[in-house]
Scaffold this motif. Structure first.
Motif, PDB file in Angstrom:
ATOM      1  N   SER A 208       0.912  -1.205   0.167  1.00 22.14           N
ATOM      2  CA  SER A 208       0.022  -0.044   0.098  1.00 22.14           C
ATOM      3  C   SER A 208       0.858   1.218   0.004  1.00 22.14           C
ATOM      4  N   PHE A 209       2.092   1.262   0.736  1.00 22.59           N
ATOM      5  CA  PHE A 209       2.859   2.304   0.523  1.00 22.59           C
ATOM      6  C   PHE A 209       3.583   2.403  -0.804  1.00 22.59           C
ATOM      7  N   ALA A 210       3.739   1.456  -1.570  1.00 16.39           N
ATOM      8  CA  ALA A 210       4.208   1.422  -2.721  1.00 16.39           C
ATOM      9  C   ALA A 210       3.285   2.250  -3.683  1.00 16.39           C
ATOM     10  N   TRP A 211       2.082   1.679  -3.665  1.00 18.92           N
ATOM     11  CA  TRP A 211       1.092   2.175  -4.363  1.00 18.92           C
ATOM     12  C   TRP A 211       0.928   3.825  -4.168  1.00 18.92           C
ATOM     13  N   ARG A 212       0.834   4.257  -3.029  1.00 14.51           N
ATOM     14  CA  ARG A 212       0.838   5.644  -2.817  1.00 14.51           C
ATOM     15  C   ARG A 212       1.926   6.359  -2.859  1.00 14.51           C
ATOM     16  N   SER A 213       3.005   5.808  -2.919  1.00 18.44           N
ATOM     17  CA  SER A 213       4.323   6.484  -3.509  1.00 18.44           C
ATOM     18  C   SER A 213       4.461   6.687  -4.920  1.00 18.44           C
ATOM     19  N   LEU A 214       3.814   5.631  -5.648  1.00 16.79           N
ATOM     20  CA  LEU A 214       3.833   5.675  -7.250  1.00 16.79           C
ATOM     21  C   LEU A 214       2.967   6.821  -7.805  1.00 16.79           C
ATOM     22  N   LEU A 215       1.785   7.007  -6.973  1.00 19.83           N
ATOM     23  CA  LEU A 215       0.801   8.026  -7.587  1.00 19.83           C
ATOM     24  C   LEU A 215       1.476   9.318  -7.160  1.00 19.83           C
ATOM     25  N   ALA A 216       2.135   9.252  -6.067  1.00 20.09           N
ATOM     26  CA  ALA A 216       2.829  10.770  -5.713  1.00 20.09           C
ATOM     27  C   ALA A 216       3.943  11.120  -6.888  1.00 20.09           C
ATOM     28  N   GLY A 217       4.696   9.824  -7.064  1.00 19.47           N
ATOM     29  CA  GLY A 217       5.715  10.195  -8.029  1.00 19.47           C
ATOM     30  C   GLY A 217       5.151  10.444  -9.549  1.00 19.47           C
ATOM     31  N   GLU A 218       4.099   9.980  -9.997  1.00 14.24           N
ATOM     32  CA  GLU A 218       3.334  10.139 -11.152  1.00 14.24           C
ATOM     33  C   GLU A 218       3.028  11.490 -11.468  1.00 14.24           C
ATOM     34  N   ALA A 226      -1.656   6.911 -14.292  1.00 13.90           N
ATOM     35  CA  ALA A 226      -2.781   7.375 -13.530  1.00 13.90           C
ATOM     36  C   ALA A 226      -2.654   8.659 -13.124  1.00 13.90           C
ATOM     37  N   GLY A 227      -1.410   8.922 -12.571  1.00 16.46           N
ATOM     38  CA  GLY A 227      -1.077  10.199 -11.941  1.00 16.46           C
ATOM     39  C   GLY A 227      -1.175  11.124 -13.073  1.00 16.46           C
ATOM     40  N   THR A 228      -0.422  10.984 -14.284  1.00 14.10           N
ATOM     41  CA  THR A 228      -0.650  11.954 -15.538  1.00 14.10           C
ATOM     42  C   THR A 228      -2.219  12.127 -16.011  1.00 14.10           C
ATOM     43  N   LEU A 229      -3.039  11.250 -15.707  1.00  9.43           N
ATOM     44  CA  LEU A 229      -4.608  11.489 -16.194  1.00  9.43           C
ATOM     45  C   LEU A 229      -4.974  12.244 -15.300  1.00  9.43           C
ATOM     46  N   LEU A 230      -4.961  12.312 -13.977  1.00  7.04           N
ATOM     47  CA  LEU A 230      -5.218  13.227 -12.805  1.00  7.04           C
ATOM     48  C   LEU A 230      -4.642  14.922 -13.320  1.00  7.04           C
ATOM     49  N   THR A 231      -3.269  14.674 -13.553  1.00  2.87           N
ATOM     50  CA  THR A 231      -2.864  16.137 -13.879  1.00  2.87           C
ATOM     51  C   THR A 231      -3.491  16.756 -15.163  1.00  2.87           C
ATOM     52  N   ASP A 232      -3.658  15.957 -15.893  1.00  2.00           N
ATOM     53  CA  ASP A 232      -4.194  16.334 -17.466  1.00  2.00           C
ATOM     54  C   ASP A 232      -5.715  16.807 -16.898  1.00  2.00           C
ATOM     55  N   ALA A 233      -6.401  15.973 -16.284  1.00  2.00           N
ATOM     56  CA  ALA A 233      -7.838  16.327 -16.157  1.00  2.00           C
ATOM     57  C   ALA A 233      -7.839  17.498 -15.356  1.00  2.00           C
ATOM     58  N   ARG A 234      -7.034  18.039 -14.483  1.00  2.77           N
ATOM     59  CA  ARG A 234      -6.792  19.374 -13.831  1.00  2.77           C
ATOM     60  C   ARG A 234      -6.540  20.316 -14.863  1.00  2.77           C
ATOM     61  N   ASP A 235      -5.745  20.300 -15.713  1.00  5.40           N
ATOM     62  CA  ASP A 235      -5.427  21.199 -16.739  1.00  5.40           C
ATOM     63  C   ASP A 235      -6.413  21.361 -17.660  1.00  5.40           C
ATOM     64  N   ASN A 236      -7.234  20.402 -17.913  1.00  2.00           N
ATOM     65  CA  ASN A 236      -8.410  20.725 -18.922  1.00  2.00           C
ATOM     66  C   ASN A 236      -9.768  20.807 -18.123  1.00  2.00           C
ATOM     67  N   PHE A 237      -9.646  21.158 -16.693  1.00  2.00           N
ATOM     68  CA  PHE A 237     -10.849  21.308 -16.063  1.00  2.00           C
ATOM     69  C   PHE A 237     -11.779  20.052 -16.265  1.00  2.00           C
ATOM     70  N   ASP A 238     -11.479  18.964 -16.273  1.00  2.00           N
ATOM     71  CA  ASP A 238     -12.280  17.728 -16.723  1.00  2.00           C
ATOM     72  C   ASP A 238     -12.634  17.206 -15.335  1.00  2.00           C
ATOM     73  N   TYR A 239     -13.788  17.619 -14.815  1.00  2.00           N
ATOM     74  CA  TYR A 239     -13.801  17.054 -13.437  1.00  2.00           C
ATOM     75  C   TYR A 239     -14.539  15.656 -13.637  1.00  2.00           C
ATOM     76  N   PRO A 240     -15.089  15.287 -14.707  1.00  2.00           N
ATOM     77  CA  PRO A 240     -15.609  13.783 -14.480  1.00  2.00           C
ATOM     78  C   PRO A 240     -14.371  12.847 -14.804  1.00  2.00           C
ATOM     79  N   ARG A 241     -13.418  13.265 -15.552  1.00  2.00           N
ATOM     80  CA  ARG A 241     -12.470  12.325 -15.622  1.00  2.00           C
ATOM     81  C   ARG A 241     -11.458  12.224 -14.366  1.00  2.00           C
TER      82      ARG A 241
END
Lengths: 276, 304
Positions: A208-218, A226-241
């Motif tokens: 569980s630590f590995a998974w958390r660390s990964l997402l922080a790193g991404e 998955a991390g980039t999907l989140l940042t991209d969604a933020r940049d595009n104001f894509d709340y559903p995503r």
């Protein structure tokens, strides 16, 4: 089997209830889809994001690593798969390194004195604190993410190896002595199996630590993840995503933690006579 | 009572000396810092165990009976004196003095047969031979049907019988049993007492058996070593010449039992009084230590 069926129905019912509550919150906050995604939009995005994309890839590795950037459908699936592959690498390295260091700690008092406190320190440090150092050492690339995953889970695995081997009950040790077990026999046939329950719990925590660390790193830089999907969604104001990706991250985490590791843990505890 | 003692005096030792315990002392410390004190778990104990005999240590908790067994087993080293086994000083544990534990010590990750084979695997016996021996001893303890079961699936009595089969499988010349039946219910214990007696009569192994139950000692032993505490020492050795297998309700057993219980009662009375005194002394000491801000050396155990 009927109880299994009942469980499924109850779970679906619960999810349905949550959706209704969610919709109510959405309405209560003024039905602003550009600020807070309604459940139906998120479901639609999940449907698209998880559908296999239209571009046909050569191999599954190409699929996972996303050589076809024009593909739109199945983005979430691809990102999650890439993230999972990454965490498997990082966790695998942590497993080998952690078990090795743990064995060294148990076998030598000097090593314990020298690096024992350091391991405790590493375990106490939130893995996100390794990010700045990782970027300086490795740059903005895969290596720095792997490094953060490694440092995130190394402590738990090392400590679990050490504690498991150290907490072998006195009776087992004495049984080994009275039957005249040689040092190697004692390690392989008594100490390692006796350490398994503690070890498995540590592996679970490490995961569980590995998974958390990964997402922080991404979140650091753009990649198929998955991390980039989140940042991209933020940049595009894509709340559903954003909501969809977060839901999937939780689901993957639960799937592996609660199902794979918890099942393994429960089986070992039952066999070892530790079940409640 | 006097007629009983007549019987007792008649017992003689025919076998060779298996274990010689010579002037053995062992100290432990309790607590730490200013409250730490050292006490003798056993002090100046000497005893012979003879070939083929069934010897019981009986006494209240803290009388050093388990310590004595651990010293013979080689789990611990004596501070003074030595333990000689078959003419050689004991330096460590080994399969010639096999120990059975109260918590049975079966490995939960192995099934019954694999557990019984454990000692044979340590010896490096080939698979077929291991299986053959394991089956032989599992039959002896009536568990061959359960050979594929895991310990968590067995009852307490079955676990202990598996442990006995595992011990016998390596064919030790001596068995050391540390309260092996004390966690079992009376009915199971009764059955195991009978089985152990018949095993002992079949195999003629030397057995040293530690217990706090006088009934158990009286039922099983050729000789009963009554121990006293603080410091742990031998109070009296009582030979028992009633033939095996013994029945619980045998009149001579009942007599013997009350004789030993009387001895132990005196010992327990002494213990209770002494513990009261000690508590008082410790309290006094801690009060004065606090007021004087100086550590005190309390040596309660050795002083009396």
């Amino acid at each position: 089997m009927s109880s299994f069926f009942r469980k499924i129905v109850l779970a679906l019912l619960l999810v349905g209830l949550w959706m209704i509550l969610w919709q109510l919150v959405f309405i209560a906050t003024g039905s602003k889809a550009w600020k807070f995604a309604p459940p139906i939009d998120v479901l639609k995005d999940l449907w698209e994001g998880l559908a296999p994309h239209r571009v046909v890839s050569e191999t599954w590795q190409e699929y996972v690593l996303g050589v076809q950037p024009e593909a739109y459908h199945g983005e979430i699936l691809r990102g999650l798969a890439a993230s999972l592959l990454r965490v498997v690498y990082g966790y695998g390295i942590a497993l080998v390194a952690g078990v090795t260091i743990g064995l060294l700690l148990v076998s030598s008092r000097f090593v314990e004195w020298l690096i024992g406190p350091l391991v405790l320190g590493i375990q106490s440090l939130p893995s996100i604190c390794w990010l700045p150092l990782a970027v300086l050492w490795f740059g903005l690339n895969e290596k720095s993410i792997l490094f953060v995953v490694l440092m995130g889970s190394l402590g738990s695995i090392t400590m679990a190896t050490r504690d498991g081997l150290r907490q072998v009950p006195l009776t087992y040790q004495r049984v080994a002595s009275t039957f005249g077990a040689a040092p190697m026999q004692r390690l392989l046939w008594v100490n390692i199996p006796a350490a398994l329950p503690v070890f498995i719990s540590g592996l679970k925590q490490g995961w569980s630590f590995a998974w958390r660390s990964l997402l922080a790193g991404e979140l650091l830089f753009r990649s198929v993840s998955a991390g980039t999907l989140l940042t991209d969604a933020r940049d595009n104001f894509d709340y559903p995503r954003m909501f969809a990706v977060m839901i999937m991250i939780v689901l993957v985490s639960i799937l592996i933690d609660r199902i794979l590791f918890a099942k393994l843990e429960a089986r070992i505890h039952a066999r070892w006579g530790l079940a409640k | 009572m006097s007629s009983r003692t007549d019987i007792l005096e008649k017992a003689v030792h025919t076998g060779a000396v298996k274990v010689a315990v010579k002037f053995v002392s062992k100290q432990y410390s309790t607590g730490d810092g200013a409250g730490a004190r050292r006490f003798f778990a056993v002090k100046d104990v000497s005893l012979n165990v003879y070939e083929g005999e069934f010897l019981c240590f009986v006494g209240p908790s803290g009388c050093g009976k388990s310590t004595l067994l651990n010293l013979i087993a080689g789990f611990e080293k004596a501070d003074q004196g030595e333990v000689i086994f078959e003419g050689k000083p004991v330096t460590g544990a080994g399969p010639d003095r096999l120990v059975l534990f109260q918590e049975h010590g079966l490995f939960p990750w192995l099934n019954v047969q694999q557990n019984v084979e454990f000692g044979l695997r340590c010896k490096g016996l080939p698979k077929s031979e291991r299986r053959e021996k394991a089956m032989h001893y599992l039959k002896m303890v009536h568990l061959q049907r359960f050979r594929h079961s895991y310990p968590f699936q067995l009852s307490g009595g079955m676990k202990q019988r598996t442990a006995i089969a595992r011990a016998l499988a390596v064919e030790p010349s001596m068995l050391l049993m540390d309260e092996p039946f004390s966690a079992l219910d009376p009915r199971t214990r009764d059955i195991l007492h009978l089985e152990l007696q018949s095993l002992w009569m079949q195999t003629k192994k030397t057995i040293v058996f530690v217990t706090h139950s006088v009934e158990e000692a009286v039922r099983l032993a050729d000789r009963i070593v009554i121990m006293a505490s603080q410091p742990g020492r031998i109070r009296r050795v009582v030979p028992v010449s009633i033939p095996h297998p013994r029945n619980f309700f045998d009149a001579s057993l009942v007599d013997l039992r009350s004789l030993i219980l009387k001895e132990l009662e005196e010992e327990l009375d002494k213990l209770v009084k002494k513990e009261g005194d000690e508590d008082w002394q410790i309290e006094e000491a801690s009060i004065s230590a606090r007021s004087k801000k100086k550590t005190l050396d309390i040596d309660v155990a050795d002083g009396i």
